[in-house]
Scaffold this motif. Structure first.
Motif, PDB file in Angstrom:
ATOM      1  N   ASN A 366       0.841  -1.198   0.000  1.00 42.86           N
ATOM      2  CA  ASN A 366       0.000   0.000   0.000  1.00 42.86           C
ATOM      3  C   ASN A 366       0.879   1.252   0.000  1.00 42.86           C
ATOM      4  O   ASN A 366       1.460   1.605   1.011  1.00 42.86           O
ATOM      5  CB  ASN A 366      -0.904  -0.025   1.241  1.00 42.86           C
ATOM      6  N   THR A 367       0.960   1.898  -1.161  1.00 43.29           N
ATOM      7  CA  THR A 367       1.785   3.107  -1.234  1.00 43.29           C
ATOM      8  C   THR A 367       0.960   4.337  -1.592  1.00 43.29           C
ATOM      9  O   THR A 367       1.506   5.377  -1.944  1.00 43.29           O
ATOM     10  CB  THR A 367       2.915   2.947  -2.279  1.00 43.29           C
ATOM     11  N   ALA A 368      -0.366   4.230  -1.495  1.00 44.91           N
ATOM     12  CA  ALA A 368      -1.219   5.374  -1.862  1.00 44.91           C
ATOM     13  C   ALA A 368      -1.015   6.536  -0.899  1.00 44.91           C
ATOM     14  O   ALA A 368      -0.986   6.350   0.319  1.00 44.91           O
ATOM     15  CB  ALA A 368      -2.683   4.947  -1.849  1.00 44.91           C
ATOM     16  N   THR A 369      -0.828   7.725  -1.452  1.00 44.95           N
ATOM     17  CA  THR A 369      -0.673   8.911  -0.607  1.00 44.95           C
ATOM     18  C   THR A 369      -1.662  10.010  -0.998  1.00 44.95           C
ATOM     19  O   THR A 369      -1.629  11.107  -0.452  1.00 44.95           O
ATOM     20  CB  THR A 369       0.745   9.519  -0.734  1.00 44.95           C
ATOM     21  N   TYR A 370      -2.536   9.715  -1.964  1.00 44.21           N
ATOM     22  CA  TYR A 370      -3.411  10.770  -2.470  1.00 44.21           C
ATOM     23  C   TYR A 370      -4.727  10.165  -2.945  1.00 44.21           C
ATOM     24  O   TYR A 370      -4.747   9.099  -3.554  1.00 44.21           O
ATOM     25  CB  TYR A 370      -2.718  11.472  -3.649  1.00 44.21           C
ATOM     26  N   ALA A 371      -5.835  10.861  -2.620  1.00 49.02           N
ATOM     27  CA  ALA A 371      -7.147  10.443  -3.123  1.00 49.02           C
ATOM     28  C   ALA A 371      -7.709  11.572  -3.975  1.00 49.02           C
ATOM     29  O   ALA A 371      -7.649  12.739  -3.568  1.00 49.02           O
ATOM     30  CB  ALA A 371      -8.082  10.158  -1.948  1.00 49.02           C
ATOM     31  N   SER A 372      -8.232  11.231  -5.143  1.00 46.00           N
ATOM     32  CA  SER A 372      -8.702  12.318  -6.014  1.00 46.00           C
ATOM     33  C   SER A 372     -10.074  12.816  -5.568  1.00 46.00           C
ATOM     34  O   SER A 372     -10.815  12.140  -4.843  1.00 46.00           O
ATOM     35  CB  SER A 372      -8.711  11.893  -7.481  1.00 46.00           C
ATOM     36  N   TRP A 373     -10.403  14.014  -5.974  1.00 45.52           N
ATOM     37  CA  TRP A 373     -11.621  14.690  -5.522  1.00 45.52           C
ATOM     38  C   TRP A 373     -12.033  15.683  -6.582  1.00 45.52           C
ATOM     39  O   TRP A 373     -11.267  16.022  -7.474  1.00 45.52           O
ATOM     40  CB  TRP A 373     -11.366  15.409  -4.185  1.00 45.52           C
ATOM     41  N   GLU A 374     -13.279  16.133  -6.484  1.00 42.66           N
ATOM     42  CA  GLU A 374     -13.754  17.149  -7.421  1.00 42.66           C
ATOM     43  C   GLU A 374     -14.273  18.362  -6.679  1.00 42.66           C
ATOM     44  O   GLU A 374     -14.900  18.225  -5.632  1.00 42.66           O
ATOM     45  CB  GLU A 374     -14.835  16.569  -8.324  1.00 42.66           C
ATOM     46  N   MET A 375     -14.016  19.514  -7.229  1.00 43.69           N
ATOM     47  CA  MET A 375     -14.480  20.745  -6.594  1.00 43.69           C
ATOM     48  C   MET A 375     -15.977  20.906  -6.823  1.00 43.69           C
ATOM     49  O   MET A 375     -16.422  20.960  -7.969  1.00 43.69           O
ATOM     50  CB  MET A 375     -13.725  21.935  -7.184  1.00 43.69           C
ATOM     51  N   PRO A 376     -16.761  20.929  -5.741  1.00 44.36           N
ATOM     52  CA  PRO A 376     -18.200  21.124  -5.912  1.00 44.36           C
ATOM     53  C   PRO A 376     -18.501  22.593  -6.238  1.00 44.36           C
ATOM     54  O   PRO A 376     -17.664  23.461  -6.001  1.00 44.36           O
ATOM     55  CB  PRO A 376     -18.767  20.760  -4.547  1.00 44.36           C
ATOM     56  N   ASP A 377     -19.682  22.841  -6.752  1.00 40.15           N
ATOM     57  CA  ASP A 377     -20.046  24.214  -7.066  1.00 40.15           C
ATOM     58  C   ASP A 377     -20.225  25.023  -5.776  1.00 40.15           C
ATOM     59  O   ASP A 377     -19.793  26.159  -5.683  1.00 40.15           O
ATOM     60  CB  ASP A 377     -21.341  24.218  -7.887  1.00 40.15           C
ATOM     61  N   SER A 378     -20.830  24.344  -4.795  1.00 34.33           N
ATOM     62  CA  SER A 378     -21.089  25.063  -3.554  1.00 34.33           C
ATOM     63  C   SER A 378     -20.924  24.095  -2.377  1.00 34.33           C
ATOM     64  O   SER A 378     -21.416  22.967  -2.426  1.00 34.33           O
ATOM     65  CB  SER A 378     -22.505  25.644  -3.630  1.00 34.33           C
ATOM     66  N   ALA A 379     -20.232  24.515  -1.334  1.00 37.56           N
ATOM     67  CA  ALA A 379     -20.003  23.653  -0.169  1.00 37.56           C
ATOM     68  C   ALA A 379     -19.429  24.478   0.960  1.00 37.56           C
ATOM     69  O   ALA A 379     -18.989  25.618   0.751  1.00 37.56           O
ATOM     70  CB  ALA A 379     -19.020  22.533  -0.525  1.00 37.56           C
ATOM     71  N   GLN A 380     -19.453  23.923   2.156  1.00 32.04           N
ATOM     72  CA  GLN A 380     -18.697  24.548   3.238  1.00 32.04           C
ATOM     73  C   GLN A 380     -18.005  23.474   4.057  1.00 32.04           C
ATOM     74  O   GLN A 380     -18.429  22.310   4.081  1.00 32.04           O
ATOM     75  CB  GLN A 380     -19.567  25.453   4.104  1.00 32.04           C
ATOM     76  N   GLY A 381     -16.887  23.859   4.694  1.00 32.97           N
ATOM     77  CA  GLY A 381     -16.126  22.864   5.438  1.00 32.97           C
ATOM     78  C   GLY A 381     -15.331  23.496   6.564  1.00 32.97           C
ATOM     79  O   GLY A 381     -15.057  24.694   6.557  1.00 32.97           O
ATOM     80  N   VAL A 382     -14.987  22.646   7.527  1.00 35.12           N
ATOM     81  CA  VAL A 382     -14.192  23.117   8.662  1.00 35.12           C
ATOM     82  C   VAL A 382     -13.016  22.163   8.875  1.00 35.12           C
ATOM     83  O   VAL A 382     -13.150  20.950   8.705  1.00 35.12           O
ATOM     84  CB  VAL A 382     -15.052  23.243   9.945  1.00 35.12           C
ATOM     85  N   GLY A 383     -11.887  22.717   9.209  1.00 33.97           N
ATOM     86  CA  GLY A 383     -10.715  21.904   9.545  1.00 33.97           C
ATOM     87  C   GLY A 383     -10.240  22.305  10.930  1.00 33.97           C
ATOM     88  O   GLY A 383      -9.963  23.471  11.179  1.00 33.97           O
ATOM     89  N   LEU A 384     -10.215  21.323  11.843  1.00 32.11           N
ATOM     90  CA  LEU A 384      -9.792  21.614  13.208  1.00 32.11           C
ATOM     91  C   LEU A 384      -8.586  20.755  13.544  1.00 32.11           C
ATOM     92  O   LEU A 384      -8.577  19.558  13.277  1.00 32.11           O
ATOM     93  CB  LEU A 384     -10.901  21.274  14.204  1.00 32.11           C
ATOM     94  N   ASN A 385      -7.575  21.374  14.113  1.00 37.22           N
ATOM     95  CA  ASN A 385      -6.516  20.565  14.704  1.00 37.22           C
ATOM     96  C   ASN A 385      -5.741  21.403  15.694  1.00 37.22           C
ATOM     97  O   ASN A 385      -6.041  22.581  15.887  1.00 37.22           O
ATOM     98  CB  ASN A 385      -5.593  19.938  13.652  1.00 37.22           C
ATOM     99  N   ASP A 386      -4.798  20.783  16.354  1.00 37.31           N
ATOM    100  CA  ASP A 386      -3.907  21.519  17.225  1.00 37.31           C
ATOM    101  C   ASP A 386      -2.552  21.601  16.554  1.00 37.31           C
ATOM    102  O   ASP A 386      -2.146  20.695  15.821  1.00 37.31           O
ATOM    103  CB  ASP A 386      -3.786  20.838  18.594  1.00 37.31           C
ATOM    104  N   VAL A 387      -1.869  22.692  16.786  1.00 36.91           N
ATOM    105  CA  VAL A 387      -0.485  22.833  16.346  1.00 36.91           C
ATOM    106  C   VAL A 387       0.317  23.196  17.588  1.00 36.91           C
ATOM    107  O   VAL A 387      -0.255  23.310  18.678  1.00 36.91           O
ATOM    108  CB  VAL A 387      -0.356  23.902  15.239  1.00 36.91           C
ATOM    109  N   ALA A 388       1.636  23.339  17.437  1.00 36.22           N
ATOM    110  CA  ALA A 388       2.476  23.523  18.620  1.00 36.22           C
ATOM    111  C   ALA A 388       1.924  24.599  19.554  1.00 36.22           C
ATOM    112  O   ALA A 388       1.867  24.433  20.764  1.00 36.22           O
ATOM    113  CB  ALA A 388       3.899  23.850  18.195  1.00 36.22           C
ATOM    114  N   ARG A 389       1.496  25.735  19.000  1.00 33.46           N
ATOM    115  CA  ARG A 389       1.040  26.847  19.837  1.00 33.46           C
ATOM    116  C   ARG A 389      -0.391  26.685  20.321  1.00 33.46           C
ATOM    117  O   ARG A 389      -0.828  27.445  21.177  1.00 33.46           O
ATOM    118  CB  ARG A 389       1.156  28.151  19.080  1.00 33.46           C
ATOM    119  N   GLY A 390      -1.152  25.754  19.747  1.00 39.05           N
ATOM    120  CA  GLY A 390      -2.509  25.550  20.241  1.00 39.05           C
ATOM    121  C   GLY A 390      -3.521  25.272  19.154  1.00 39.05           C
ATOM    122  O   GLY A 390      -3.182  24.881  18.041  1.00 39.05           O
ATOM    123  N   SER A 391      -4.796  25.531  19.503  1.00 37.60           N
ATOM    124  CA  SER A 391      -5.900  25.137  18.632  1.00 37.60           C
ATOM    125  C   SER A 391      -6.012  26.024  17.411  1.00 37.60           C
ATOM    126  O   SER A 391      -5.995  27.243  17.512  1.00 37.60           O
ATOM    127  CB  SER A 391      -7.206  25.210  19.423  1.00 37.60           C
TER     128      SER A 391
END
Lengths: 477, 314
Positions: A366-391
């Motif tokens: 298993n050497t897959a590092t990428y999954a293909s995707w398509e840009m929708p016309d309209s959408a919303q999204g959130v990305g949450l994570n912590d980094v060294a300094r915080g949220s």
């Protein structure tokens, strides 16, 4: 990237998740070492006093408290001679005109020399540690292999690259275990009073490092929020509960807004600071359920500890017992600085397993590092994570296949944001209240607390002497 | 002469540097700068023990400190050697121990003491709209600070895209009216372009200055030719794939795994002048194309506007 992945609905492959975790893990190790030694240590360590140390006694001290790979009287004699040559040159460079000799410095000369030697060693170590990023991320700083859908560094999934990563990881983590943590404990033992200074009230961690494709359930550093220091009452954090206030920020006025509806409309004028009222910063004031929250290593460690994370629990308990301080001491400048080290320790330790997971995947073809995707016309999204300094949170609205709105709420905004419309203080401001200051003209103690948040900014702080009511402007760098 | 050489070797040893390591670094640096190998001993002399370390005043404007971070990763020489033995970093907001009034004092003392003799390094862009009001330190605008300090320097090095060309804050709509240091001050700057640049190109420029007493040859934009003389494309190890029309058309594809050309994935290598493919980053570990990602053109003027979307073909 996570916000766009959320919006377009793509699930990244396992290898991409692992590589991102390894890059994040390396970032925690690297950032925390640099912060402790190069951006914070000189608030506790008096370099000038190190010149008076006895190298032999320093060697003995070092052998007693740490497992550093360097040491011995000759080593410390050479470090001291190097420092002496530097001082004798009359060109003190970055060490010029600091608060050396201040009464709040408590370490004996030998501890100062040991810490200074490790400051220099850490300078080299961090340059080497950054190579972990280059292996799977092209370069450091500013990695360039991360794309929506995964990572591009598929050709680096080779045994030699992975082995190289593992060697650098080991050298870095050995430093964390054998030098950073022992130094932290040694320095902290002279500053236990700081276990009651510089605390805040609420703590938020989005969490980080997913161990499967399930978030937030599988996050190695868990997601959660602690209000009013109630560790037992830790609960899951919801992104819907975030708002940003602009009452005191240099933006057009408006009601508090969730980031999906957020606006960034800077004032079209020279944003003067006016003492005694009005807007005073470029930071918005983020709030969780209307409350200010501290983010960063302390929030992350507290949430993990409250949720019973075994590695974090063990690390916290051994630190508290080593220093002989109660759990309440975590809510302080000392607790924040200690949590940063424990964060590096716990996350760094976990990285080896992730490398092995990657190796297993490759072994199984298993050497897959990428999954293909398509840009929708309209959408919303959130990305949450912590980094060294915080949220860290990113929110995106997509319309017509393009960005219609993009907002991010970063760690230093949480920590250094201004008062909100109700007048609630931000975490750093709260933490500074009651800080004892021996000499208002040389407010070393203020630096300790401000620096302990690892602020991503050169910021202005105002100190008022209650006796003279004199206001000093102090630039904390 | 012999005595001097012996002393030199001793000084090196005191600094914990073996002669072999030191010559390796000098050779590497000399090669990066495009000097002939006969220069190697001279590079060594520059770093051995200057009587007075050349003073540097490093100013931060609108930036992310990524360029300072990049220089912290310097391994040839190590950053501790740069700070303790090679240069006199008299003012640098991130690494200096002083704060507040004392920090400001350091800037003014250094400026006075070394007037006309210091190297000024500028990191970040300068706000000009609303009297420069969008960017201030200690109550003074970036513009005021730049105009006061830069003309007093022996030479000014703009480090990174922001100081060189304005960077991300100067991208449309540029609400603060951000411009490069050169545009803000009217003083010609030497430009170590990149986001962030490779520290070797910064160090190489400084060595050139210390060694030859002058700045290196520059291109029409002010970038040193030893680093920015050729395009990424002309030095790219994947160039043969371009010539053979062997193209990656999607990340994650078989072609991507084979390491074919990233031109169709939006690589800006054909128009970008830099030495990334030759010196690579972080002790020669990798660079973007090696990690499977196209060049984004970060050492070219206004790349944020000119080269976005990054994944669209040139």
């Amino acid at each position: 990237m996570r916000s766009v992945e959320d919006a377009v609905g793509v699930q990244i492959p396992d290898n991409a998740r692992i590589i991102r975790n390894l890059l994040h893990g390396a970032q925690y190790q690297h950032d925390h070492i640099v912060h402790f030694y190069h951006l914070h240590a000189l608030d506790w360590v008096d370099v000038v006093s190190a010149l008076k140390a006895d190298p032999k006694q320093t060697a003995t001290l070092s052998e007693n408290v740490s497992n550093a790979p360097w040491g011995g009287a000759t080593y410390y004699k050479n470090v001291q001679a190097r420092l002496q040559t530097f001082v004798d040159s009359g060109q003190l460079g970055p060490l010029n005109n600091a608060y050396w000799g201040h009464s709040a410095y408590k370490l004996p000369p030998e501890a100062n020399l040991m810490a200074t030697a490790h400051y220099i060693e850490a300078l080299r170590l961090q340059a080497k540690a950054a190579r972990m990023h280059a292996i799977f991320g092209a370069k450091n700083p500013h990695l360039q292999s991360l794309v929506v859908g995964g990572v591009t560094s598929v050709k680096d999934l080779t045994p030699d690259r992975i082995a190289e990563f593992l060697y650098i990881w080991k050298e870095t983590q050995d430093f964390v275990k054998n030098v950073y943590i022992p130094d932290l404990l040694a320095v902290a033992s002279f500053y236990k009073d700081w276990g009651a200074i510089g605390g805040t009230t609420n703590f938020l961690a989005w969490g980080d490092l997913p161990t499967t494709n399930q978030e937030p359930e599988s996050l190695f550093m868990p997601r959660g929020v602690i209000l009013k220091r109630d560790l037992a009452g830790v609960k899951m954090a919801q992104q819907e509960s975030v708002t940003e206030h602009v009452t005191n920020a240099w933006y057009e006025d408006g009601a508090p807004k969730h980031p999906y509806k957020g606006e960034t409309k800077p004032l079209q004028e020279d944003p003067e600071y006016r003492p005694g009222g009005g807007k005073y910063t470029w930071f918005k004031a983020p709030r969780y359920e209307g409350e200010p929250c501290e983010v960063g290593p302390l929030a992350r460690v507290l949430v993990a500890y409250a949720k019973g994370h075994p590695d974090v629990k063990a690390a916290v308990e051994s630190t508290l017992s080593n220093l002989g301080v109660p759990v309440q001491a975590l809510f302080s400048t000392l607790g924040r600085t200690a949590a940063r080290g424990l964060d590096a320790l716990v996350i760094g330790n976990a990285m080896e397993g992730w490398v092995m997971e990657l190796v297993d995947n490759i072994k199984n073809g298993n050497t897959a590092t990428y999954a293909s995707w398509e840009m929708p016309d309209s959408a919303q999204g959130v990305g949450l994570n912590d980094v060294a300094r915080g949220s860290l949170g990113h929110w995106i609205n997509i319309e017509g296949g393009k960005i219609a709105n993009y907002q991010y709420v970063v760690p230093s905004t949480w920590n250094l944001g201004p008062r909100d419309e109700k007048g609630n203080l931000g975490p750093v401001e709260e933490a500074l209240i009651g800080t004892p200051i021996a000499d208002p003209k040389r407010p070393l103690e203020v630096l300790r607390t401000v620096h302990s948040f690892d602020p991503c900014i050169a910021c202005g702080v105002h100190v008022i002497d209650p006796d003279s009511n004199e206001v000093y402007k102090v630039k904390v760098l | 002469m012999e005595k001097e050489q012996k002393q030199f070797a001793e000084r090196l040893e005191q600094k914990g540097v073996s002669r072999r390591d030191f010559m390796k670094f000098c050779t590497f640096l000399t090669a990066t700068m495009g000097l002939s190998s006969s220069f190697v001993p001279k590079v060594a002399e520059v770093f051995a023990a200057p009587k007075q370390r050349p003073p540097v005043i490093w100013l931060h404007f609108a930036e992310c400190t990524g360029c300072s971070e990049a220089v912290l990763r310097s391994m040839y020489p190590w950053i501790d050697q740069l700070v303790l033995e090679v240069l006199d970093i008299a003012y640098h907001e991130t690494i200096m121990a002083a704060s507040g009034y004392q920090a400001e004092e350091n800037l003014h003392m250094a400026m006075k003491k070394y007037e006309g003799k210091f190297i000024c390094v500028c990191e970040g862009a300068v706000a000009t709209k609303f009297n420069g009001g969008y960017g201030k330190i200690a109550g003074r605008t970036f513009q005021e600070i730049a105009k006061e300090v830069v003309p007093k320097a022996a030479a000014t090095i703009a480090i990174g895209q922001c100081a060189c060309f304005g960077g991300i804050q100067a991208a449309k709509p540029n609400p603060g009216g951000y411009v490069s240091v050169e545009e803000a001050t009217g003083v010609k700057t030497i430009k170590i372009a990149g986001c962030p640049p490779n520290p070797i190109n910064f160090v190489g420029t400084v060595v050139n200055y210390l060694l030859l007493g002058k700045l290196p040859a520059l291109d029409h934009l002010g970038r040193p030719l030893f680093a920015y003389g050729k395009t990424i494309h002309d030095q790219c190890p994947r160039r043969a794939h371009f010539e053979n029309d062997e193209m990656v058309e999607e990340f994650g594809s078989e072609e991507a795994a084979k390491g074919w050309c990233l031109y169709m994935m939006g690589c800006k290598g054909p128009e970008t002048y830099n030495n990334c493919p030759i010196v690579k980053f972080n002790d020669g570990t990798s660079w973007p194309v090696e990690a499977g990602h196209g060049c984004i053109g970060c050492s070219e003027p206004n790349f944020w506007d000119k080269y976005t979307p990054f994944y669209e073909m040139l």
